[in-house]
Design a protein around this motif. Structure first.
Motif, PDB file in Angstrom:
ATOM      1  N   VAL A  77     -21.795 -10.304   3.306  1.00  0.00           N
ATOM      2  CA  VAL A  77     -21.830  -9.567   2.269  1.00  0.00           C
ATOM      3  C   VAL A  77     -20.405  -8.732   2.114  1.00  0.00           C
ATOM      4  N   MET A  78     -19.913  -8.386   3.264  1.00  0.00           N
ATOM      5  CA  MET A  78     -18.591  -7.769   3.245  1.00  0.00           C
ATOM      6  C   MET A  78     -17.710  -8.694   2.940  1.00  0.00           C
ATOM      7  N   GLU A  79     -17.824 -10.213   3.376  1.00  0.00           N
ATOM      8  CA  GLU A  79     -16.536 -11.128   2.969  1.00  0.00           C
ATOM      9  C   GLU A  79     -16.611 -11.310   1.502  1.00  0.00           C
ATOM     10  N   ALA A  80     -17.817 -11.288   1.150  1.00  0.00           N
ATOM     11  CA  ALA A  80     -17.926 -11.797  -0.553  1.00  0.00           C
ATOM     12  C   ALA A  80     -17.407 -10.618  -1.377  1.00  0.00           C
ATOM     13  N   GLU A  81     -17.724  -9.369  -0.878  1.00  0.00           N
ATOM     14  CA  GLU A  81     -16.988  -8.165  -1.451  1.00  0.00           C
ATOM     15  C   GLU A  81     -15.617  -8.113  -1.313  1.00  0.00           C
ATOM     16  N   GLY A  82     -15.048  -8.387  -0.020  1.00  0.00           N
ATOM     17  CA  GLY A  82     -13.572  -8.390   0.253  1.00  0.00           C
ATOM     18  C   GLY A  82     -12.792  -9.526  -0.795  1.00  0.00           C
ATOM     19  N   ARG A  83     -13.326 -10.465  -0.869  1.00  0.00           N
ATOM     20  CA  ARG A  83     -12.875 -11.644  -1.901  1.00  0.00           C
ATOM     21  C   ARG A  83     -12.830 -11.032  -3.304  1.00  0.00           C
ATOM     22  N   MET A  84     -13.832 -10.418  -3.795  1.00  0.00           N
ATOM     23  CA  MET A  84     -13.821  -9.602  -5.085  1.00  0.00           C
ATOM     24  C   MET A  84     -12.906  -8.608  -5.217  1.00  0.00           C
ATOM     25  N   GLN A  85     -12.676  -7.617  -4.040  1.00  0.00           N
ATOM     26  CA  GLN A  85     -11.584  -6.753  -4.084  1.00  0.00           C
ATOM     27  C   GLN A  85     -10.320  -7.334  -4.277  1.00  0.00           C
ATOM     28  N   ASN A  86     -10.277  -8.618  -3.409  1.00  0.00           N
ATOM     29  CA  ASN A  86      -8.984  -9.062  -3.327  1.00  0.00           C
ATOM     30  C   ASN A  86      -8.391  -9.708  -4.896  1.00  0.00           C
ATOM     31  N   GLU A  87      -9.098 -10.385  -5.437  1.00  0.00           N
ATOM     32  CA  GLU A  87      -9.220 -11.029  -6.667  1.00  0.00           C
ATOM     33  C   GLU A  87      -8.850 -10.067  -7.674  1.00  0.00           C
ATOM     34  N   PHE A  88      -9.659  -8.925  -7.661  1.00  0.00           N
ATOM     35  CA  PHE A  88      -9.394  -7.860  -8.708  1.00  0.00           C
ATOM     36  C   PHE A  88      -8.136  -7.223  -8.608  1.00  0.00           C
ATOM     37  N   LEU A  89      -7.709  -6.707  -7.272  1.00  0.00           N
ATOM     38  CA  LEU A  89      -6.353  -6.120  -7.337  1.00  0.00           C
ATOM     39  C   LEU A  89      -5.112  -7.038  -7.549  1.00  0.00           C
ATOM     40  N   LEU A  90      -5.409  -8.319  -7.214  1.00  0.00           N
ATOM     41  CA  LEU A  90      -4.227  -9.311  -7.628  1.00  0.00           C
ATOM     42  C   LEU A  90      -4.257  -9.464  -9.009  1.00  0.00           C
ATOM     43  N   SER A  91      -5.366  -9.282  -9.638  1.00  0.00           N
ATOM     44  CA  SER A  91      -5.475  -9.632 -11.181  1.00  0.00           C
ATOM     45  C   SER A  91      -4.504  -8.395 -11.941  1.00  0.00           C
ATOM     46  N   LEU A  92      -4.856  -7.106 -11.392  1.00  0.00           N
ATOM     47  CA  LEU A  92      -4.187  -5.766 -11.636  1.00  0.00           C
ATOM     48  C   LEU A  92      -2.565  -6.127 -11.537  1.00  0.00           C
TER      49      LEU A  92
END
Length: 556
Positions: free
Chosen positions: A273-288
């Motif tokens: 769960v944490m890895e999946a959430e970490g990937r989502m956080q990573n992609e979101f911040l890169l998108s910003l």
């Protein structure tokens, strides 16, 4: 598998029995077995036995009966039941006094009650209790699996286990951090330190899990330890804190085993769960950071999900671990991919960054892409530079312990507020990193404001005509470098830094003078510019400086 003496005396067959001494111990004393014994006792009675006797071997001698009762008591028996009416007519006062002083349970049974019936009744209940105890771990296993599937917290699981085994537990992760349980952390740590040197393996079962169980005791306390593993990887420790008076029993160890398996499943599930959430956080911040087109609702929804406050003022910091690849090559095995090692190293980098942010009481947003790490650090107007330097000092100090030998180059952008400005700060930080590496060298910190030309370069590159002029000069050099590996751009940069001094340039580049002259002539032939023509020289230097900002893609 045990019964309190009080429960046994409640059996219908013992309704006419009389408790002569030890009434205060009826609830606390438990029975694990039942036996019939006559004088002498020797070693035929074991601890926690319910002993039956007719007293025939005492020959109606009070002294002999007293010694017999003493021997049964010393053997650790839970209770002694004497059948009166044939060989012992009444329990003598001297025997009663001895038993009463020691709170030892002494029971008088009418002669008419057959011992075989008493033994049968006690054993039946003991076997029923054992069957129930053997079945209980299976029920617990199902309940634990259901808890995992329902997404219950590890705290709920730990509390459930504590209630089942009537012991305190402590669950810690692979970093030694407490995750759940009510056991005293200081007591567990103290015993655990001793356990590493003096622990004994508990061999209560042929199950391989028990070979991994270790135990240590001190000052009336006992500590049991299981290693929590998932897919062969260590995830943490499962501790059970007990006392000498209340040690773990066989069925409780079986329950503990089920608890360790469930904890391992929880760690695996939580990690996924944490890895999946970490990937989502990573992609979101890169998108910003790259300015990806996202609706306001989409941005706010993700900010709420990750608990980001995007309205705070942030400054972007871009970092590049210069020698991470070589360190990974030195430490890794052939069975592990470089990508896996980079992700493993990233966890340490992330720990160091969040540790530093917590130390200065600042929020931080973090992402990584390939070898580049991206940080948005909360800052204030008047102290941006001081805050960033203090933060990076702590980060690098932390890395000395987590990643010894790693050298970082940093680029620091401008302070911004609001999501619309994240891209601007990232571009400036990336430009500062590239310019710093190209002009100052690796392993340095470069603030965007440190270079007076930085702002001018960024605005000039935005002009399409300027960009095309730049590429027309740089592209031939890049194409040649890719084929020959001479790095003509670096050669020209050093040549201009030494004010065109061929000898100094050759020494700094560690080149033979003729090799340097060959490179300089190659630069002239590829670009069509002369190094002795002031206008051509200016254009070449200007193009190289613009290129060093890293804001232009050679594929454009």
């Amino acid at each position: 598998m045990n019964l309190p003496v009080k429960e046994i005396l409640a059996f219908p067959i013992l309704r006419s029995a009389t408790v002569k001494t030890g009434q205060r111990a009826l609830t606390d004393r438990v029975v694990e077995w039942v036996s019939v014994i006559e004088n002498p006792v020797e070693n035929f009675v074991r601890e926690n036995e319910f002993v039956l006797t007719t007293g025939i071997g005492c020959n109606q001698d009070e002294e002999q009966l007293l010694r017999f009762v003493e021997d049964v008591y010393e053997s650790g028996a839970s209770a002694l039941a004497i059948a009166t009416g044939r060989h012992v007519f009444d329990i003598p006062p001297i025997v009663s006094r001895f038993a009463e002083e020691r709170n030892f349970i002494l029971i008088e049974i009418p002669w008419e009650i057959r011992f075989a019936d008493i033994v049968h009744e006690i054993m039946r209940h003991l076997m029923d209790d054992r069957i129930e105890q053997d079945e209980r771990p299976k029920d617990i296993q199902q309940q634990l699996i259901q808890m995992i599937l329902e997404g219950r917290t590890i705290q709920v699981i730990a509390a459930f286990i504590e209630a089942e085994i009537d012991k305190q537990v402590l669950i810690v992760n692979d970093k030694g951090e407490m995750v759940a349980g009510s056991a005293n952390v200081t007591a567990v740590q103290s015993l655990w330190n001793e356990m590493k040197q003096n622990a004994v393996h508990v061999q209560e079962s042929h199950h391989p899990r028990y070979s991994e169980l270790r135990k240590v005791g001190r000052s009336g306390q006992q500590l049991y330890q299981f290693a929590i593993k998932s897919n062969g990887q260590f995830k943490g420790d499962f501790f059970i804190l007990s006392t000498d008076e209340n040690p773990l029993k066989r069925h409780e160890l079986t329950i503990a085993e089920q608890a360790v398996v469930a904890t391992s499943l929880w760690f695996s599930r939580n990690s996924a769960v944490m890895e999946a959430e970490g990937r989502m956080q990573n992609e979101f911040l890169l998108s910003l950071a790259i300015g990806k087109n996202m609706t306001t609702e989409h941005i706010q929804a993700h900010a709420d999900l990750f608990k980001y406050d995007l309205e705070l003022p942030y400054v972007c910091i871009v970092g590049l671990p210069e020698n991470l690849g070589s360190l990974i090559f030195q430490q890794s095995t052939q069975s592990v991919s470089r990508k896996t090692d980079l992700e493993y190293m990233n966890s340490y980098i992330k720990d160091g960054i969040f540790y530093a942010a917590d130390s200065i009481n600042r929020r931080v947003l973090y992402a990584f892409k390939d070898d580049i790490i991206l940080i948005f650090l909360e800052t204030a107007v008047a102290t941006t530079a001081d805050t960033v330097n203090q933060f990076l000092d702590l980060v690098e100090r932390r890395f000395l312990h987590l990643l010894p030998g790693v050298q970082f180059s940093w680029g620091i952008g401008k302070r911004v507020e609001g999501t619309a400005n994240f891209k601007n700060s990232y571009q400036k930080a990336k430009a500062a990193l590239d310019m710093g590496r190209g002009q100052v060298g690796i392993g340095k910190r470069t603030h965007f404001d440190d270079t007076q030309l930085s702002s001018l370069f960024v605005h000039l590159i935005a002009n399409e005509e300027v960009k095309q002029i730049l590429l027309s000069v740089i592209s031939p050099l890049l194409a040649y470098d890719e084929g020959k590996g001479m790095d003509l751009i670096q050669t020209f940069s050093v040549y201009r830094k030494t004010s065109g001094n061929v000898s100094k340039t050759a020494r700094e580049l560690n080149l033979h003078r003729q090799s340097l002259l060959y490179r300089l002539r190659k630069i002239e032939s590829l670009t069509g510019k002369s190094l002795v023509n002031p206008d051509d020289l200016f254009l070449l230097e200007f193009a190289v400086k613009l290129w060093s900002t890293g804001l232009v893609d050679k594929t454009e």
